[in-house]
Design an enzyme around this catalytic site. Structure first.
Site, mmCIF file in Angstrom:
data_model
loop_
_atom_site.group_PDB
_atom_site.id
_atom_site.type_symbol
_atom_site.label_atom_id
_atom_site.label_comp_id
_atom_site.label_asym_id
_atom_site.label_seq_id
_atom_site.Cartn_x
_atom_site.Cartn_y
_atom_site.Cartn_z
ATOM 1 N N ASN A 124 32.790 44.443 37.298
ATOM 2 C CA ASN A 124 32.987 43.295 38.190
ATOM 3 C C ASN A 124 34.411 43.351 38.759
ATOM 4 O O ASN A 124 35.379 43.300 38.006
ATOM 5 C CB ASN A 124 32.770 42.010 37.366
ATOM 6 C CG ASN A 124 32.930 40.748 38.185
ATOM 7 O OD1 ASN A 124 33.196 40.801 39.386
ATOM 8 N ND2 ASN A 124 32.771 39.607 37.530
ATOM 9 N N PHE A 125 34.523 43.450 40.076
ATOM 10 C CA PHE A 125 35.841 43.559 40.714
ATOM 11 C C PHE A 125 36.541 42.197 40.826
ATOM 12 O O PHE A 125 37.711 42.146 41.180
ATOM 13 C CB PHE A 125 35.710 44.174 42.110
ATOM 14 C CG PHE A 125 35.426 45.668 42.124
ATOM 15 C CD1 PHE A 125 35.075 46.357 40.972
ATOM 16 C CD2 PHE A 125 35.508 46.387 43.310
ATOM 17 C CE1 PHE A 125 34.827 47.734 40.999
ATOM 18 C CE2 PHE A 125 35.269 47.754 43.353
ATOM 19 C CZ PHE A 125 34.922 48.434 42.197
ATOM 20 N N HIS B 137 27.940 33.463 36.958
ATOM 21 C CA HIS B 137 29.112 33.961 36.230
ATOM 22 C C HIS B 137 29.947 32.766 35.774
ATOM 23 O O HIS B 137 29.978 31.729 36.432
ATOM 24 C CB HIS B 137 29.944 34.894 37.119
ATOM 25 C CG HIS B 137 31.003 35.623 36.354
ATOM 26 N ND1 HIS B 137 32.211 35.042 36.042
ATOM 27 C CD2 HIS B 137 31.016 36.850 35.787
ATOM 28 C CE1 HIS B 137 32.925 35.902 35.334
ATOM 29 N NE2 HIS B 137 32.230 37.007 35.169
ATOM 30 N N GLU C 79 28.520 36.413 27.847
ATOM 31 C CA GLU C 79 29.985 36.506 27.904
ATOM 32 C C GLU C 79 30.607 35.194 27.428
ATOM 33 O O GLU C 79 30.591 34.210 28.175
ATOM 34 C CB GLU C 79 30.458 36.694 29.355
ATOM 35 C CG GLU C 79 29.990 37.931 30.039
ATOM 36 C CD GLU C 79 30.840 38.248 31.276
ATOM 37 O OE1 GLU C 79 31.217 39.410 31.415
ATOM 38 O OE2 GLU C 79 31.144 37.335 32.068
ATOM 39 N N ILE D 129 37.058 36.117 27.969
ATOM 40 C CA ILE D 129 37.160 36.826 29.246
ATOM 41 C C ILE D 129 38.625 37.072 29.599
ATOM 42 O O ILE D 129 39.449 36.157 29.532
ATOM 43 C CB ILE D 129 36.444 36.033 30.366
ATOM 44 C CG1 ILE D 129 34.930 36.055 30.125
ATOM 45 C CG2 ILE D 129 36.781 36.593 31.739
ATOM 46 C CD1 ILE D 129 34.115 35.260 31.128
ATOM 47 N N GLY E 231 36.514 40.891 27.381
ATOM 48 C CA GLY E 231 37.547 41.526 26.573
ATOM 49 C C GLY E 231 37.317 42.991 26.248
ATOM 50 O O GLY E 231 38.019 43.551 25.399
ATOM 51 N N SER F 29 38.583 43.239 33.852
ATOM 52 C CA SER F 29 39.999 43.622 33.746
ATOM 53 C C SER F 29 40.222 44.910 32.965
ATOM 54 O O SER F 29 41.163 45.657 33.259
ATOM 55 C CB SER F 29 40.805 42.478 33.127
ATOM 56 O OG SER F 29 40.277 42.120 31.871
#
Ligand code: G3P
Length: 226
Positions: free
Chosen positions: A12-13, A96, A144, A149, A184, A206
């Site tokens: 995911n950008f 999301h 998630e 996150i 994470g 990330s």
């Protein structure tokens, strides 16, 4: 799900500058190279405005980060599922943690994704929400826990019971749903741990986008599932 194979790594950008515009295309090319080298299925979820440039540059699966449950017509500022499909995406994230929807809207959005030929990945913060999502018959569910996150603390190690609990409950309701987990995840061993808990892939942001060497890290992820 012909365009996606498991184990599946979906990157995911978000709206990170490292994955926006030209940087998004560069990152997509890295992901495609790794996918070709390892034969692991890697998908990308760039921002809407980068979908066309990415899907016309690389041949790996591209997802939207969201769609709206609307039809063509007078819906200024909304995201039409068919437009996302035509831009070259083959699927979409739905619900999301950073773009939450009401259950009724998740239901309509999953239906609209199906109608417009998009695979649906419904995100869930826990097993209960995952179970509710499973009843809507999406293609995939990504569990998630929001508190992990972007922390670098991997869900597969910090909250394995949330992952395995979601796998158990979702599969009982809908055995056809592919289950991913995310939050994470920064190392290959986190990805391997996720698969050991019964998932069929991961959703990551990330850990790849903000990595100093995205090629190295994504390669480590891909090698950990082969
Ligand atoms: O959509 C993926 C995500 O929310 C996990 O983010 O940065 O913890 O990999 P991150």
């Amino acid at each position: 799900m012909t365009k996606v194979r498991t184990p599946f790594i979906l990157v995911n950008f978000k709206t990170y500058s490292e994955a926006t515009g030209r940087n998004a295309v560069r990152l997509a090319e890295i992901a495609e190279r790794i996918s070709l080298e390892t034969e692991v299925c890697i998908g990308l979820a760039p921002q809407f405005v980068d979908i066309v440039s990415i899907s016309s540059t690389v041949s790996i699966p591209v997802f939207a980060q969201h769609i709206d449950p609307i039809a063509a017509g007078s819906f200024t500022g909304h995201i039409l599922p068919e437009a996302v499909r035509e831009a070259g995406a083959i699927g979409t994230l739905i619900n999301h943690s950073e773009r939450r929807l009401k259950l009724v809207d998740i239901d309509t959005t999953v239906r609209r994704a199906r109608e417009s030929g998009l695979l649906s990945v419904v995100c869930a913060n826990n097993a209960i929400v995952g179970s509710a999502a499973a009843a809507l018959n999406p293609n995939m569910i990504a569990v998630e826990p929001p508190e992990l996150i972007g922390t670098g603390i991997p869900v597969s190690k910090a909250k394995p019971e949330v992952v395995s609990g979601t796998v158990d409950q979702v599969k009982r309701i809908n055995p056809d749903v592919v289950i991913l987990c995310g939050a994470g995840i920064t190392r290959g061993e986190d990805v391997a741990a996720a698969l050991r808990l019964g998932t069929e892939g991961i959703l990551v942001a990330s850990g790849i986008v903000k990595a100093k060497e995205p090629y190295e890290v994504l390669m480590e992820f891909a090698e950990s599932v082969t």
